[in-house]
Enzyme design. Sequence first.
Site, PDB file in Angstrom:
ATOM      1  N   GLY A  70       0.839  -1.197   0.000  1.00  0.00           N
ATOM      2  CA  GLY A  70       0.000   0.000   0.000  1.00  0.00           C
ATOM      3  C   GLY A  70       0.870   1.242   0.000  1.00  0.00           C
ATOM      4  N   ASN A 109       0.760   3.649  13.443  1.00  0.00           N
ATOM      5  CA  ASN A 109       0.490   4.575  14.554  1.00  0.00           C
ATOM      6  C   ASN A 109      -0.378   5.743  14.090  1.00  0.00           C
ATOM      7  OD1 ASN A 109       2.376   7.242  14.366  1.00  0.00           O
ATOM      8  ND2 ASN A 109       3.474   5.524  13.456  1.00  0.00           N
ATOM      9  N   TYR A 133      -4.122   8.692   5.004  1.00  0.00           N
ATOM     10  CA  TYR A 133      -3.325   7.466   5.193  1.00  0.00           C
ATOM     11  C   TYR A 133      -3.724   6.780   6.506  1.00  0.00           C
ATOM     12  CZ  TYR A 133       0.820   4.831   6.673  1.00  0.00           C
ATOM     13  OH  TYR A 133       1.668   3.861   7.149  1.00  0.00           O
TER      14      TYR A 133
END
Length: 263
Positions: A70, A109, A133
Amino acid sequence: MVSGTVLLTGSAGRIGTYLRHGLPGLGWKLRGYDIATAPDDPDQVVADIRDPDRLAPVMDGVGAVVHLAGIPTEDRFDRIMSANIDGTYQVFEAARRAGVRRVVYASSNHAVGFLPRQPLAPVDGPPRPDTYYGLSKVFGEALARLYVDRHGMSVACLRIGSCFDEPSSVRQLSTWLSPGDAVRLVHACLTAPDLDYAVVYGTSANTRGWWDLDPGRRLGFEPVDNAEQYAAQVLAAVGELDPNDPDHAYLGGRFTRADPPVI
Ligand code: 15L
């Protein structure tokens, strides 16, 4: 315990390369899959995760999928939507159709990047994405939950910190995941006996760490590296943080800026 080949999507990327170099030493047989070619992996399948006709045959003989592929940073929404959201759906769906139960999913994260920085951020709070994202990683974690609940799959979502050869910023003294610990983390997720669904932070045992590593430890992940060994070198190179820097305020650091940098 997984038996059979491990399909590694995103195998030509940085973390994919760390895993390709480290997991075979722990007994894993890998099948690399990436849209880009890794010159040191002649057996790699060069294909797009958005293509179900290419994904279906590579599931043959596969015991688990490690899904890294990705876009690894902020980008236009349409591109994130295609590569990270549709792409992740295609990978989970191909695994389900082939009867592959275990998936190790590279979240980030940045799924909780807008959480204020705190001594030990938990994994079980609400999503706080800092970018499109990060939003795609929230989607991936929720998709994993659906496939566990509905289809009985077994999935670990890794909220990876900063996985590089060495930490190179003050923030990374807290968020660094060494290549060796990345290998240990994925190995633990592939071998954990009682996994149905777990979200874990992926960092090394950093003295300045601010994420709770216990969920990973419960799966058998024991990090051995510590960014502190690089602290003097990093601080000499980049100096102390400006108190106005978002690296001070939020887990996701500079990604929380309106126009996040591409790191
Ligand atoms: C990520 O999710 C990115 O893929 C990586 O390039 C780093 O920027 C990392 O987060 C980080 O937070 O340092």
